[in-house]
Design an enzyme around this catalytic site. Structure first.
Site, mmCIF file in Angstrom:
data_model
loop_
_atom_site.group_PDB
_atom_site.id
_atom_site.type_symbol
_atom_site.label_atom_id
_atom_site.label_comp_id
_atom_site.label_asym_id
_atom_site.label_seq_id
_atom_site.Cartn_x
_atom_site.Cartn_y
_atom_site.Cartn_z
ATOM 1 N N ASP A 1 -53.435 19.657 73.824
ATOM 2 C CA ASP A 1 -52.968 21.064 73.200
ATOM 3 C C ASP A 1 -51.526 21.129 73.309
ATOM 4 O OD1 ASP A 1 -53.321 23.458 72.319
ATOM 5 O OD2 ASP A 1 -53.844 24.587 74.330
ATOM 6 N N ASN B 1 -61.641 24.610 64.551
ATOM 7 C CA ASN B 1 -60.578 24.424 64.126
ATOM 8 C C ASN B 1 -60.498 24.764 62.795
ATOM 9 O OD1 ASN B 1 -59.346 21.988 66.351
ATOM 10 N ND2 ASN B 1 -59.083 24.134 66.407
HETATM 11 C C1 FPP Z 1 -53.829 21.246 69.430
HETATM 12 O O1 FPP Z 1 -52.692 21.702 69.386
HETATM 13 C C2 FPP Z 1 -54.220 19.955 68.483
HETATM 14 C C3 FPP Z 1 -54.909 19.732 67.565
HETATM 15 C C4 FPP Z 1 -55.846 20.655 67.076
HETATM 16 C C5 FPP Z 1 -54.844 18.280 66.852
HETATM 17 C C6 FPP Z 1 -54.941 17.079 67.445
HETATM 18 C C7 FPP Z 1 -54.968 16.190 66.968
HETATM 19 C C8 FPP Z 1 -53.847 15.108 66.983
HETATM 20 C C9 FPP Z 1 -53.063 14.629 68.004
HETATM 21 C C10 FPP Z 1 -54.046 13.815 65.913
HETATM 22 C C11 FPP Z 1 -55.084 12.830 66.415
HETATM 23 C C12 FPP Z 1 -55.017 11.875 65.581
HETATM 24 C C13 FPP Z 1 -56.166 10.941 65.646
HETATM 25 C C14 FPP Z 1 -56.379 9.745 64.372
HETATM 26 C C15 FPP Z 1 -57.471 10.964 66.444
HETATM 27 P P1 FPP Z 1 -52.390 23.383 68.671
HETATM 28 O O2 FPP Z 1 -51.953 22.836 67.342
HETATM 29 O O3 FPP Z 1 -53.411 24.093 69.221
HETATM 30 O O4 FPP Z 1 -51.040 23.510 69.316
HETATM 31 P P2 FPP Z 1 -50.703 24.995 69.855
HETATM 32 O O5 FPP Z 1 -51.668 25.447 70.765
HETATM 33 O O6 FPP Z 1 -49.370 24.954 70.512
HETATM 34 O O7 FPP Z 1 -50.666 25.683 68.702
#
Ligand code: FPP
Length: 264
Positions: free
Chosen positions: A39, A87
């Site tokens: 996260d 999501n």
């Molecule tokens: C949460 O941060 C993250 C995600 C929803 C996406 C995670 C995906 C990756 C790191 C890429 C993985 C790639 C592969 C191929 C498996 P957020 O967007 O919720 O952050 P925030 O809470 O700060 O808004």
């Protein structure tokens, strides 16, 4: 020189040297399975006045680092939450960026995953993903299925409640056709219907960016996991942050509901 030896040499020559386990950590008490809620990508980008998606791109680097370290240190399984059933509610642009990112990363990293003996699997409702991504997932799963290294599970369009409902439905269907006696449904029978069947439950859950929630992740499997929450944003998650999480884990007394600590 025999053909198989030549192949082994080739694999070893192209492999990066193993990262040594830091001395602070007890090699005998590492978790067998680590789960991660990655996260803070959006906040990482916002802090730098970048579009949110740049945080996801950097998040991939953090994931690669973490996978390599867990693999080098002999941790048996790493399960990460890449995309939840909730999501889809994000802006359309961000969702399509993420889907394209998954495709690109998978296509680009498949060879390395094979070389490093990683066994990759995707958990979740995969049929709702774009067709191109589904094809890559099938290919990557098949090509790495016999690999003997770390089990790398990527939860994509995954929701813990949905997984539990599906398991209940599968058991109910067997009862309805008379192939299963309801009395025979125990915890092992239930766990066998989950997408994680065959995997030990996570010993440690790491959540980055300081949120105290499990967000519908591995609801059954995390029953006895130790939870480590760090303020580090996922793109900044590095070796030092992983070591802190593992040290925190090694300082816990796991009692599994009893009074005496249970050794790993
Ligand atoms: C949460 O941060 C993250 C995600 C929803 C996406 C995670 C995906 C990756 C790191 C890429 C993985 C790639 C592969 C191929 C498996 P957020 O967007 O919720 O952050 P925030 O809470 O700060 O808004």
């Amino acid at each position: 020189m025999s053909r198989s030896l030549a192949t082994t040499d080739l694999i070893q020559a192209s492999r990066q040297p193993l990262a040594p386990l830091p001395e602070l950590l007890d090699p005998a008490r590492l978790p067998a399975h680590v789960a991660v809620i990655m996260d803070g990508n959006g906040r990482w980008a916002k802090q730098r006045n970048l579009p949110r998606v740049m945080g996801h791109r950097e998040g991939v680097e953090a994931l690669k680092r973490t996978l390599r370290l867990c693999s080098d240190w002999g941790i048996g399984a790493l399960t990460t939450y890449a995309f939840s059933t909730e999501n889809w509610n994000r802006p359309g642009e961000e969702v399509s960026f993420l889907m394209t990112l998954f495709e690109r990363v998978l296509a680009r990293e498949l060879e390395a995953l094979e070389r490093e003996q990683v066994r990759i699997r995707f958990l979740g409702d995969l049929e709702q993903l774009p067709a191109g991504l589904q094809r890559l997932i099938e290919a990557a799963t098949a090509r790495t299925a016999a690999n003997t290294g770390i089990h790398f599970n990527v939860c994509t369009n995954y929701g813990g409640r949905r997984e539990l409902v599906q398991a209940a439905r599968q058991l109910a269907a067997q009862v309805a056709t008379g192939t299963l006696d309801p009395e025979a449904i125990d915890e092992a029978a239930f766990a066998a219907q989950l997408q994680t069947a065959g995997e030990v439950d996570p010993d440690l859950l790491i959540r980055t960016s300081g949120e105290y929630r499990i967000s519908n992740f591995l609801l059954w499997q995390l029953a006895y996991a130790e939870i480590h929450i760090t303020d580090v944003l996922w793109p900044d998650f590095d070796e030092a942050a992983l070591v802190r999480a593992l040290l925190d884990y090694q300082n816990r007394q796991r009692r599994f509901g009893g009074v005496e600590p249970v050794e790993a």
